[in-house]
Design an enzyme around this catalytic site. Sequence first.
Site, short mmCIF file in Angstrom:
data_model
loop_
_atom_site.label_atom_id
_atom_site.label_comp_id
_atom_site.label_asym_id
_atom_site.label_seq_id
_atom_site.Cartn_x
_atom_site.Cartn_y
_atom_site.Cartn_z
CG ASP A 267 -1.89 1.16 1.22
OD1 ASP A 267 -2.88 1.07 0.48
OD2 ASP A 267 -1.64 2.13 1.94
CG ASN A 275 -4.88 11.33 -4.56
OD1 ASN A 275 -4.15 11.42 -5.55
ND2 ASN A 275 -5.52 10.20 -4.25
CG HIS A 280 -7.65 13.14 -7.51
ND1 HIS A 280 -7.77 12.08 -6.65
CD2 HIS A 280 -8.45 14.13 -7.00
CE1 HIS A 280 -8.61 12.37 -5.67
NE2 HIS A 280 -9.04 13.63 -5.85
CG ASP A 284 -4.63 9.14 -11.49
OD1 ASP A 284 -4.99 8.51 -10.47
OD2 ASP A 284 -5.41 9.77 -12.23
CD GLU A 309 -5.52 3.55 -1.22
OE1 GLU A 309 -5.83 3.69 -0.03
OE2 GLU A 309 -6.33 3.67 -2.16
#
Length: 388
Positions: A267, A275, A280, A284, A309
């Site tokens: 993770d 973010n 975002h 990404d 994630e």
Amino acid sequence: MGPLFWVNTAYSYAVVLSAASSVWRLRRSTRGLLRRQATTMLVAVLAPLVCNLAVVLPGIALAVDVTPLAFAVTGVLFAYAVLQQDLLRLVPVARSLVVETVTDAVFVVDFRERLVDVNPAGHALLRPDAGPRDAVVGRPFGDLVEAVVADSVRAGEGETVVRLAGGNHLDVRTRWIRDDRGTPLGRVVVARDVTERLQAQRALERANERLRDQVATIERLQADLAEEAARDPLTGLRNRRRFVEDLTARLRTTVETGRPLSLVLLDVDHFKAINDAHGHAVGDDVLVEVARALGAHARPEDVVRYGGEEFVVLLPHLDTDAARARAEDLRAACAGVRVGVESLRITISAGVATAPEHGTTPDELLLSADRALYEAKGGGRDRVALAD
């Protein structure tokens, strides 16, 4: 009843018996209605003959000539044959007439390979300089047809397709002609132009080949589509559905072989903060770069999956200690990830679980790895923890 009477009687009986023998041979060579017709005619012919014999033969010599009465029987029988058995309307067609009218070429060749007979369709296949039909009979068959046809006939009984000089193809079928004792008398050759049929067959084969290519293309596209549907569009890694299918199959193999299977759940630390702070789009980019790092450091037999994630890596044939070392390598590889934001530092937490110690089903193994992951996050993140 002088000598001339007996000469006339013998001659008359010879004529009648000759006709009767012809009808008898016809009866033996036919079946069904034609055989019944021949039987009726034979009885009709012999009835007056038998009665007349009873009148003229010495020692029998009936006092009354019953021959005219026998002719009445003959008339009745012929009437029956005409009215009930279609004597004059249903007659066999001469075989020579059939051969003359068929569209197939028919040749009859004797044992010296001379042409004995040919029908009009066969004469059309002879060489242009062969001459009229009545002039070719008796000449060597090989001098009248192309060499490929003559060679196929010399080869003996069988079937073959030959190609003529003009490009046409002939289906040539040869059969022996034998007498009653089985002695070969010659050969009958039947040839048919099959050019159009072969062209249609080849066209069909080409169409089938194109169809097979199209089916293969469709199957390949379907496989590609199924593979695309099984992958995440952002990272290109397998999604949960395909991953669970792989995990189930590998767990089954683990149970059967006894070899271990480890799972690493990774993770991105503080991903929500990334973010929020950078947007975002940057988030990404982080996921894409982490996926690229995991894919670059994974073995060929490893399976990498992405969801949210979180990332999951299957490690076949690795026990708990080897899987933990492998997870440390993956964590270090992800720590080297760089994106456009210079101040951004990426860390990864990971939880490791191994089958069958920590579970034998996908849900059990994922739950064990998830608990280990939370333990790693609770211990300060940027570390690897083992399932309890």
